[in-house]
Motif scaffolding. Structure first.
Motif, short mmCIF file in Angstrom:
data_model
loop_
_atom_site.label_atom_id
_atom_site.label_comp_id
_atom_site.label_asym_id
_atom_site.label_seq_id
_atom_site.Cartn_x
_atom_site.Cartn_y
_atom_site.Cartn_z
N GLN A 93 0.85 -1.18 0.00
CA GLN A 93 0.00 0.00 0.00
C GLN A 93 0.89 1.24 0.00
O GLN A 93 1.80 1.35 0.82
CB GLN A 93 -0.91 0.02 1.24
N LEU A 94 0.63 2.17 -0.91
CA LEU A 94 1.40 3.41 -0.98
C LEU A 94 0.65 4.51 -0.24
O LEU A 94 -0.55 4.69 -0.45
CB LEU A 94 1.63 3.80 -2.44
N GLU A 95 1.36 5.22 0.62
CA GLU A 95 0.74 6.25 1.45
C GLU A 95 1.37 7.61 1.19
O GLU A 95 2.56 7.71 0.89
CB GLU A 95 0.90 5.91 2.93
N SER A 96 0.57 8.65 1.36
CA SER A 96 1.08 10.02 1.28
C SER A 96 1.83 10.33 2.56
O SER A 96 1.84 9.53 3.50
CB SER A 96 -0.06 11.02 1.09
N GLU A 97 2.43 11.51 2.63
CA GLU A 97 3.15 11.88 3.84
C GLU A 97 2.22 12.04 5.03
O GLU A 97 2.67 12.06 6.17
CB GLU A 97 3.96 13.16 3.61
N TYR A 98 0.90 12.13 4.79
CA TYR A 98 -0.08 12.26 5.87
C TYR A 98 -0.80 10.95 6.12
O TYR A 98 -1.87 10.92 6.72
CB TYR A 98 -1.09 13.36 5.53
#
Length: 90
Positions: free
Chosen positions: A51-56
């Protein structure tokens, strides 16, 4: 001198094969813009899903990984479409 030039051309060609918009699975291609369904049809179930996540910490996509002899193929999805394909040679 010719040997150095040949080596340089070969290295550039290998670098191009490592990152790009398509990758071959058998006799079929997975291309940028393809849907997850098409990738599953062509390549089968991935060996690993990241799963790829944003910095938040919001989900922004997935990276499917396929392990093959001497290489790993990574297919990145955003909004259900392929955005990046990479071949990583071991």
């Amino acid at each position: 001198m010719n040997r150095m030039l040949s080596t340089l051309v070969l290295c550039l060609a290998a670098g191009t094969a490592m990152a790009g918009g398509s990758v071959r699975f058998g006799n079929q291609l997975v291309n940028s813009g393809d849907s997850a369904g098409k990738v599953t049809q062509v390549a089968g179930k991935p060996d690993r899903v990241v799963q790829l996540e944003s910095e938040y910490s919001g989900n922004i996509g997935e990276r499917w990984e396929y392990y093959q002899p001497r290489k790993t193929i990574q297919v990145t999805f955003r909004d259900g479409k392929v955005t990046d394909v990479r071949e990583l040679f071991n």
